[in-house]
Scaffold this motif. Structure first.
Motif, PDB file in Angstrom:
ATOM      1  N   UNK A  18      13.580  65.078 -36.665  1.00 58.35           N
ATOM      2  CA  UNK A  18      13.276  63.359 -35.671  1.00 58.35           C
ATOM      3  C   UNK A  18      14.356  63.040 -36.422  1.00 58.35           C
ATOM      4  N   UNK A  19      15.106  61.653 -35.813  1.00 60.95           N
ATOM      5  CA  UNK A  19      15.994  60.551 -36.297  1.00 60.95           C
ATOM      6  C   UNK A  19      14.861  59.893 -36.480  1.00 60.95           C
ATOM      7  N   UNK A  20      15.502  58.195 -37.136  1.00 62.57           N
ATOM      8  CA  UNK A  20      14.259  56.834 -37.166  1.00 62.57           C
ATOM      9  C   UNK A  20      14.937  57.083 -36.430  1.00 62.57           C
ATOM     10  N   UNK A  21      15.533  56.604 -34.928  1.00 59.52           N
ATOM     11  CA  UNK A  21      15.377  56.151 -33.501  1.00 59.52           C
ATOM     12  C   UNK A  21      14.094  56.712 -32.996  1.00 59.52           C
ATOM     13  N   UNK A  22      13.843  58.125 -33.164  1.00 58.06           N
ATOM     14  CA  UNK A  22      13.108  58.888 -32.619  1.00 58.06           C
ATOM     15  C   UNK A  22      11.694  58.299 -32.825  1.00 58.06           C
ATOM     16  N   UNK A  23      11.545  58.234 -34.065  1.00 55.76           N
ATOM     17  CA  UNK A  23      10.632  57.729 -34.935  1.00 55.76           C
ATOM     18  C   UNK A  23      10.644  56.192 -34.438  1.00 55.76           C
ATOM     19  N   UNK A  24      10.936  55.740 -35.130  1.00 55.22           N
ATOM     20  CA  UNK A  24      10.225  54.142 -35.104  1.00 55.22           C
ATOM     21  C   UNK A  24      10.941  53.193 -34.312  1.00 55.22           C
ATOM     22  N   UNK A  25      11.970  54.150 -33.134  1.00 53.43           N
ATOM     23  CA  UNK A  25      11.806  53.468 -31.989  1.00 53.43           C
ATOM     24  C   UNK A  25      11.991  51.707 -31.217  1.00 53.43           C
ATOM     25  N   UNK A  26      12.768  50.792 -30.883  1.00 55.56           N
ATOM     26  CA  UNK A  26      11.369  49.316 -30.922  1.00 55.56           C
ATOM     27  C   UNK A  26      11.489  49.629 -29.377  1.00 55.56           C
ATOM     28  N   UNK A  27      10.284  48.628 -28.386  1.00 56.87           N
ATOM     29  CA  UNK A  27      10.052  48.878 -27.281  1.00 56.87           C
ATOM     30  C   UNK A  27      11.279  49.204 -26.465  1.00 56.87           C
ATOM     31  N   UNK A  28      11.043  50.097 -25.831  1.00 51.10           N
ATOM     32  CA  UNK A  28      12.185  49.648 -23.851  1.00 51.10           C
ATOM     33  C   UNK A  28      11.780  49.586 -22.943  1.00 51.10           C
ATOM     34  N   UNK A  29      12.150  48.804 -21.969  1.00 48.28           N
ATOM     35  CA  UNK A  29      12.009  47.820 -21.104  1.00 48.28           C
ATOM     36  C   UNK A  29      12.503  49.389 -19.476  1.00 48.28           C
ATOM     37  N   UNK A  30      12.140  49.834 -18.786  1.00 46.86           N
ATOM     38  CA  UNK A  30      12.940  50.499 -17.635  1.00 46.86           C
ATOM     39  C   UNK A  30      13.209  49.655 -16.697  1.00 46.86           C
ATOM     40  N   UNK A  31      14.540  49.505 -16.040  1.00 45.91           N
ATOM     41  CA  UNK A  31      14.947  49.409 -15.339  1.00 45.91           C
ATOM     42  C   UNK A  31      15.535  50.380 -13.861  1.00 45.91           C
ATOM     43  N   UNK A  32      14.499  51.314 -13.471  1.00 41.41           N
ATOM     44  CA  UNK A  32      15.000  52.283 -12.950  1.00 41.41           C
ATOM     45  C   UNK A  32      15.002  52.094 -11.788  1.00 41.41           C
ATOM     46  N   UNK A  33      15.677  52.251 -10.668  1.00 40.57           N
ATOM     47  CA  UNK A  33      15.795  52.183  -8.916  1.00 40.57           C
ATOM     48  C   UNK A  33      15.564  53.554  -8.291  1.00 40.57           C
TER      49      UNK A  33
END
Length: 127
Positions: A80-95
């Motif tokens: 896993x990449x650093x982003x895979x392991x430690x990625x910041x929180x993500x808010x989704x805007x699916x519609x």
């Protein structure tokens, strides 16, 4: 479609050892102009989730000068990449817009879709 709410921060360390070996078995014989075995191995030790060993085995056979046959079997591992392991929180805007929505859906602009919606007994002013 997401945006990071927190920055990505993190790291890990890795130690690896790799070994490759090619062994000639036969050469310059009838139906064996060349026969050789290839072997390789990699050991990877990650400080945060363990270790893995991956290998490769290959055979090269040249029965006549104008023909070469090769076969290879190998295993692999994707860390896993650093982003895979430690990625910041993500808010989704699916519609999603219903195609039968008479204001914003495809039915508002496509007579074919509107007819299909009516055939399914969707109300004419569906929102």
């Amino acid at each position: 479609a997401g945006t990071s709410g927190q920055p990505t921060r993190g790291n890990y360390s890795l130690n690896e050892v790799y070994l490759e070996l090619q062994v000639p078995l036969l050469a310059d014989l009838p139906f064996a102009r060349e026969l050789s075995l290839d072997m390789a191995g990699r050991y990877s030790d990650y400080n945060n989730f363990g270790s893995t060993t991956n290998s490769k085995f290959g055979l090269k056979w040249k029965p006549i000068d104008s023909l070469l046959v090769r076969a290879t079997y190998g295993t692999g591992f994707r860390a896993p990449t650093v982003d895979d392991l430690y990625g910041g929180t993500v808010s989704s805007r699916d519609s999603f817009t219903d195609p039968c929505d008479t204001s914003f859906g495809t039915a508002a602009t496509s007579p074919t879709v509107a007819a299909r919606c009516q055939a399914l007994k969707v109300p004419a002013n569906f929102r």
